[in-house]
Design a protein around this motif. Structure first.
Motif, PDB file in Angstrom:
ATOM      1  N   ARG A 312      55.636  44.474  36.430  1.00  0.00           N
ATOM      2  CA  ARG A 312      55.290  45.765  35.826  1.00  0.00           C
ATOM      3  C   ARG A 312      54.979  45.657  34.341  1.00  0.00           C
ATOM      4  O   ARG A 312      54.638  46.666  33.702  1.00  0.00           O
ATOM      5  CB  ARG A 312      56.419  46.761  36.085  1.00  0.00           C
ATOM      6  N   MET A 313      55.065  44.456  33.787  1.00  0.00           N
ATOM      7  CA  MET A 313      54.618  44.221  32.415  1.00  0.00           C
ATOM      8  C   MET A 313      53.123  43.931  32.361  1.00  0.00           C
ATOM      9  O   MET A 313      52.527  43.915  31.283  1.00  0.00           O
ATOM     10  CB  MET A 313      55.388  43.044  31.810  1.00  0.00           C
ATOM     11  N   LEU A 314      52.522  43.679  33.511  1.00  0.00           N
ATOM     12  CA  LEU A 314      51.119  43.312  33.589  1.00  0.00           C
ATOM     13  C   LEU A 314      50.254  44.533  33.915  1.00  0.00           C
ATOM     14  O   LEU A 314      50.746  45.564  34.376  1.00  0.00           O
ATOM     15  CB  LEU A 314      50.915  42.250  34.673  1.00  0.00           C
ATOM     16  N   TYR A 315      48.956  44.371  33.680  1.00  0.00           N
ATOM     17  CA  TYR A 315      47.966  45.341  34.135  1.00  0.00           C
ATOM     18  C   TYR A 315      47.174  44.714  35.285  1.00  0.00           C
ATOM     19  O   TYR A 315      47.107  43.485  35.416  1.00  0.00           O
ATOM     20  CB  TYR A 315      47.004  45.720  33.002  1.00  0.00           C
ATOM     21  N   PHE A 316      46.534  45.566  36.077  1.00  0.00           N
ATOM     22  CA  PHE A 316      45.788  45.110  37.246  1.00  0.00           C
ATOM     23  C   PHE A 316      44.523  45.938  37.375  1.00  0.00           C
ATOM     24  O   PHE A 316      44.526  47.128  37.066  1.00  0.00           O
ATOM     25  CB  PHE A 316      46.629  45.258  38.516  1.00  0.00           C
ATOM     26  N   ASP A 317      43.439  45.317  37.861  1.00  0.00           N
ATOM     27  CA  ASP A 317      42.252  46.125  38.086  1.00  0.00           C
ATOM     28  C   ASP A 317      42.265  46.694  39.503  1.00  0.00           C
ATOM     29  O   ASP A 317      43.090  46.326  40.341  1.00  0.00           O
ATOM     30  CB  ASP A 317      40.972  45.356  37.755  1.00  0.00           C
ATOM     31  N   SER A 318      41.345  47.614  39.751  1.00  0.00           N
ATOM     32  CA  SER A 318      41.330  48.368  41.011  1.00  0.00           C
ATOM     33  C   SER A 318      40.444  47.748  42.074  1.00  0.00           C
ATOM     34  O   SER A 318      40.274  48.335  43.150  1.00  0.00           O
ATOM     35  CB  SER A 318      40.845  49.797  40.741  1.00  0.00           C
ATOM     36  N   CYS A 319      39.900  46.560  41.815  1.00  0.00           N
ATOM     37  CA  CYS A 319      38.919  45.962  42.733  1.00  0.00           C
ATOM     38  C   CYS A 319      39.636  45.262  43.885  1.00  0.00           C
ATOM     39  O   CYS A 319      39.784  44.034  43.906  1.00  0.00           O
ATOM     40  CB  CYS A 319      38.033  44.989  41.975  1.00  0.00           C
ATOM     41  N   VAL A 320      40.088  46.052  44.862  1.00  0.00           N
ATOM     42  CA  VAL A 320      40.856  45.517  45.988  1.00  0.00           C
ATOM     43  C   VAL A 320      40.220  45.832  47.340  1.00  0.00           C
ATOM     44  O   VAL A 320      40.719  45.386  48.374  1.00  0.00           O
ATOM     45  CB  VAL A 320      42.309  46.042  45.952  1.00  0.00           C
TER      46      VAL A 320
END
Length: 383
Positions: A312-320
């Motif tokens: 939860r310290m990271l960010y993620f993109d929505s390309c799933v």
């Protein structure tokens, strides 16, 4: 080989198109500061009302630099045509034809802006495609030279469309000292918001002790680090294009594992890291990973809290590519850690609709993913 075919045909066309777009020689021509300012004023005033709806910020959008690609392609996974039993010449031709269409799109800035308008994207964050022109094959000085060429190209593209494009730099990460100096140049001189790196640095995992100076400098500069695989070339992933379908998500999970288990996130807690493709497999199998943290003391050597807290310290993109997967990602890390990503020009053709039509997300969550989160991370206005 495919790369030779491309050099003779599509790359020639690509260079011509880049020349047309930027004003000559296959190089981006930003012109004088006055001309650049004029371009920005025109962009902000011409058709402003029609672009009022272009609020989305796409963090995952690729470029290639034709001169760099011409040298790097044969060393990267994209250039390998499949040799699986049953693959026909027609299949290989189709792959070549698709590449001849896709590759120029990554270097044609005029077409990019038009496509952004059609997609409803206000801002794209540009990063070099590491499956096409990754630099880990090159010696120290060659990789630095090609990284600088790439970064200068991106900087000039951004200067031509400053209200529409943002830059992430490329680094010779397998040479840590040079990576640190180029990171600093990217942020301090070129005005980039961060850099894009692969999931490994040559033979090193991202948590390798030799990369500590890089992570320390990224934290100091408050630079975003966008992690996107350059493609796993292990023989197990060569069949059936597995390097792309399975291997990319595998690489992203391994990168997150190294950041956790090797103590990068513990040592540098203020890092701004975004993982492509929703973090690969890692966010979807945290139960077993958290269990190991409790049961196996050796997994906790460089950790002071459960793995889910580091995730939860990271960010993620929505390309799933699957709305149920997007919803699970939001459930796991929070909508505030998810950013719009299209994987332009090969991924989601309607990235905004992909988020907007995920019915289980609230209106507030959708707005956060489509624009607000990225605006806050990049330091852009969020009207």
């Amino acid at each position: 080989m495919f790369v030779l075919y491309y050099r003779r045909t599509a790359l020639t066309n690509c260079l011509e198109r880049v020349c047309d777009c930027f004003g000559g020689g296959g190089h981006v021509t930003a012109g004088s500061e006055e001309n650049t300012a004029d371009a920005e004023r025109k962009e902000m005033t011409s058709g402003a009302s029609s672009r009022a709806r272009l609020r989305a910020i796409d963090l995952h959008a690729h470029v290639i630099v034709p001169e760099v690609y011409a040298l790097a392609a044969q060393h990267n996974v994209f250039s390998e045509l499949p040799t699986d039993p049953g693959v026909t010449d027609e299949m290989r031709r189709n792959i070549k034809e698709r590449a001849a269409t896709v590759l120029p799109r990554m270097s044609d800035v005029t077409e990019r802006i038009g496509n952004m308008d059609m997609m409803g994207v206000g801002v794209q964050v540009l990063s070099a495609s590491l499956v096409h022109q990754g630099l880990e094959w090159a010696d120290a000085q060659t990789s630095l030279r090609l990284a600088r060429m790439t970064n200068d190209w991106i900087a000039k593209a951004v200067a031509l469309h400053p209200s529409r494009l943002v830059g992430f730099g490329t680094l010779p990460l397998h040479v840590p000292a040079l990576a640190v100096s180029e990171l600093e140049r990217c942020v301090r001189e070129l005005g980039f918001k961060g850099v894009a790196i692969s999931t490994t640095a040559g033979p090193m995992e991202l948590g390798d002790a030799q990369l500590r100076p890089f992570w320390g400098k990224a934290e100091e500069l408050e630079a975003i680090v966008f992690i996107h695989p350059g493609g796993n070339r292990d023989r197990r992933f060569k069949r059936f294009h597995l390097w792309n379908s399975v291997g990319q998500a595998f690489e992203e999970a391994m990168a997150i594992s190294s950041l956790m288990y090797d103590g990068v996130l513990e040592t540098f807690p203020s890092l701004k890291i975004c993982i492509s493709h929703g973090g690969g497999y890692m966010p979807y199998y945290m139960g077993r990973i958290d269990r190991n943290y409790v049961e196996k003391a050796n997994t906790r050597i460089n950790m002071r809290k459960p793995p889910i807290e580091y995730l939860r310290m990271l960010y993620f993109d929505s390309c799933v590519y699957d709305r149920a997967v997007l919803q699970h990602l939001v459930d796991k890390v929070g909508a505030e850690r998810v950013l719009l990503g299209s994987d332009y020009p090969v991924g989601e053709t309607k990235p905004i609709e992909f988020v907007a039509e995920t019915d289980t997300l609230s209106a507030v969550q959708k707005e956060a993913i489509v624009r607000a989160n990225a605006a806050a991370l990049l330091g852009l206005p969020n009207p």
